[in-house]
Enzyme design. Structure first.
Site, PDB file in Angstrom:
ATOM      1  N   GLY A 183       0.877  -1.119  -0.123  1.00 17.51           N
ATOM      2  CA  GLY A 183       0.031  -0.060   0.067  1.00 17.51           C
ATOM      3  C   GLY A 183       0.860   1.303   0.116  1.00 17.51           C
ATOM      4  CG  ASP A 220      -9.922   2.589   2.641  1.00 16.12           C
ATOM      5  OD1 ASP A 220     -10.205   3.119   1.513  1.00 16.12           O
ATOM      6  OD2 ASP A 220      -8.609   2.168   2.634  1.00 16.12           O
ATOM      7  CB  SER A 235       1.695  -0.985   4.866  1.00 11.46           C
ATOM      8  OG  SER A 235       0.605  -1.363   3.896  1.00 11.46           O
ATOM      9  CB  VAL A 250       1.186  -7.424   2.927  1.00 11.96           C
ATOM     10  CG1 VAL A 250       0.519  -8.548   3.256  1.00 11.96           C
ATOM     11  CG2 VAL A 250       0.407  -6.143   3.164  1.00 11.96           C
ATOM     12  CG  ASN A 294      -9.306  -2.210   1.421  1.00  7.65           C
ATOM     13  OD1 ASN A 294      -8.269  -2.443   1.407  1.00  7.65           O
ATOM     14  ND2 ASN A 294      -9.397  -0.838   1.887  1.00  7.65           N
TER      15      ASN A 294
HETATM   16  P1  ATP Z   1      -1.792   1.560   3.126  1.00  4.89           P
HETATM   17  O1  ATP Z   1      -2.621   2.038   4.281  1.00  4.89           O
HETATM   18  O2  ATP Z   1      -0.180   1.558   3.227  1.00  4.89           O
HETATM   19  O3  ATP Z   1      -2.211   2.464   1.799  1.00  4.89           O
HETATM   20  P2  ATP Z   1      -2.859  -0.680   2.602  1.00  4.89           P
HETATM   21  O4  ATP Z   1      -4.090  -0.170   3.799  1.00  4.89           O
HETATM   22  O5  ATP Z   1      -3.691  -0.609   1.128  1.00  4.89           O
HETATM   23  O6  ATP Z   1      -1.740   0.309   2.547  1.00  4.89           O
HETATM   24  P3  ATP Z   1      -3.513  -3.379   2.585  1.00  4.89           P
HETATM   25  O7  ATP Z   1      -4.892  -3.104   2.041  1.00  4.89           O
HETATM   26  O8  ATP Z   1      -3.824  -3.916   4.018  1.00  4.89           O
HETATM   27  O9  ATP Z   1      -2.617  -2.113   2.722  1.00  4.89           O
HETATM   28  O10 ATP Z   1      -2.511  -4.432   2.061  1.00  4.89           O
HETATM   29  C1  ATP Z   1      -1.814  -4.237   0.660  1.00  4.89           C
HETATM   30  C2  ATP Z   1      -2.261  -5.236  -0.227  1.00  4.89           C
HETATM   31  O11 ATP Z   1      -1.638  -6.573   0.527  1.00  4.89           O
HETATM   32  C3  ATP Z   1      -3.677  -5.632  -0.451  1.00  4.89           C
HETATM   33  O12 ATP Z   1      -4.440  -4.980  -1.490  1.00  4.89           O
HETATM   34  C4  ATP Z   1      -3.646  -7.178  -0.654  1.00  4.89           C
HETATM   35  O13 ATP Z   1      -3.169  -7.399  -2.164  1.00  4.89           O
HETATM   36  C5  ATP Z   1      -2.216  -7.655   0.175  1.00  4.89           C
HETATM   37  N1  ATP Z   1      -2.790  -8.133   1.591  1.00  4.89           N
HETATM   38  C6  ATP Z   1      -3.110  -7.287   2.608  1.00  4.89           C
HETATM   39  N2  ATP Z   1      -3.447  -8.174   3.519  1.00  4.89           N
HETATM   40  C7  ATP Z   1      -3.565  -9.402   3.218  1.00  4.89           C
HETATM   41  C8  ATP Z   1      -3.826 -10.774   3.755  1.00  4.89           C
HETATM   42  N3  ATP Z   1      -4.281 -10.690   5.038  1.00  4.89           N
HETATM   43  N4  ATP Z   1      -3.938 -11.872   2.963  1.00  4.89           N
HETATM   44  C9  ATP Z   1      -3.412 -11.735   1.500  1.00  4.89           C
HETATM   45  N5  ATP Z   1      -3.096 -10.397   1.253  1.00  4.89           N
HETATM   46  C10 ATP Z   1      -3.366  -9.492   1.859  1.00  4.89           C
HETATM   47 MG    MG Z   2      -5.924  -1.683   1.034  1.00  6.40          MG
HETATM   48 MG    MG Z   3      -5.214   1.011   4.264  1.00  7.40          MG
END
Ligand code: ATP
Ligand code: MG
Ligand code: MG
Length: 262
Positions: free
Chosen positions: A17, A129, A20, A22, A134
């Site tokens: 993201g 969000d 972050s 993952v 998500n």
């Molecule tokens: P930021 O807040 O820094 O913009 P983000 O909140 O978009 O980041 P997440 O949506 O939590 O971050 O995660 C980014 C990506 O990582 C997701 O779009 C997904 O592809 C993958 N991902 C996150 N959590 C998981 C999970 N529990 N299992 C599988 N894939 C995941």
């Molecule tokens: Mg996200």
């Molecule tokens: Mg987020």
């Protein structure tokens, strides 16, 4: 010594993201796979830390629910926040290759995510969000994840705003009443996008129209379905159904039956 590297074997990066990354990891002690999310930047300031901690505090306070990405633990390491959570198969982000969902399948997604929303709203938390990106899938179950923008419903302070494309007009006008209804609007936009099968642009139609309550016709979809989307996207948050009211709609009779036999 790094807790991350002591406890986990990193398999591969599965997502990122703005703040972050993952990773898919193997937890050495129990031999199971998890997802670990870590902040890219070091969180030096208390304000940065507090915002990042909202995510884990919301997840921890909520406990486990079948339609929410399960949270296990979190810790700080070199001023980076690490979050260990349930590993899902994928998210519903809209791409060129997005699968086609029948109306029945879309209703199933809506039903399951509305259950997650009812659960968190009853506990005083708004997600803020909600979008296909998500919404995660694991073994055919849909799960709401990414609580990075979550906040307390009765907090009337400015919030970390989610993706603007999914936000109703009242949030763009800085009105923070009925925050639970923001999630209903965002779910409506997300469902519209899943049906449309192409990403919404940053501005202009059709998403401007959605915000004004003008829902373009969805050929091949029942009137009942289109009317449901219309009330979810009502510009007036008070007129939008709550998650509980949404779930009472007879359109979900089939989804309800399926979920009872699971
Ligand atoms: P930021 O807040 O820094 O913009 P983000 O909140 O978009 O980041 P997440 O949506 O939590 O971050 O995660 C980014 C990506 O990582 C997701 O779009 C997904 O592809 C993958 N991902 C996150 N959590 C998981 C999970 N529990 N299992 C599988 N894939 C995941
Ligand atoms: Mg996200
Ligand atoms: Mg987020």
């Amino acid at each position: 010594l790094s807790r991350y590297h002591t406890d986990f074997h990193e398999i591969e990066q599965i997502g990122y993201g703005n703040f972050s990354r993952v990773f898919k990891v193997l937890k050495r002690i129990d031999g199971c796979m998890y997802a670990v999310k870590h902040s890219i930047r070091q969180l030096h300031q208390d304000t940065e830390k507090r915002q990042a901690l909202m995510e884990v505090q919301a997840l921890a306070a909520l406990g486990s629910h079948a339609n929410i990405v399960n949270y296990y633990t979190s810790w700080f390491e070199n001023e980076h926040l690490y979050i260990q959570m349930e590993l899902c198969d994928c998210s519903l982000s809209i791409k060129e290759s997005s699968p086609f969902f029948s109306e029945g399948e879309v209703l199933e997604i809506m039903y399951q995510i509305a259950q997650a929303l009812q659960y968190i709203h009853e506990r005083g938390i708004a997600h803020l969000d909600v979008k296909p990106d998500n919404i995660y899938v694991k073994n055919g179950i849909y799960k709401l994840g990414d609580f990075g923008c979550a906040t307390l419903i009765d907090r009337s302070l400015p919030i970390e705003e989610g993706d603007a494309r999914y936000m109703p007009q009242e949030i763009l006008n800085d009105k923070y009443e009925h925050l639970e209804k923001v999630d209903i609007f965002s779910l409506g936009v997300a469902i519209y996008e899943l049906v449309r099968r192409s990403p919404l642009p940053e501005s202009g139609p059709p998403f401007l129209n959605l915000r004004e309550g003008k829902i373009p016709l969805l050929p091949g979809h029942s009137l009942q379905f289109q009317n449901l989307l219309k009330v979810m996207l009502d510009p007036d948050p008070v007129r939008r159904p709550s998650a509980k009211e949404l779930l009472e709609n007879p359109i979900f009779d089939r989804a309800r039956k399926i979920s009872r036999t699971k």
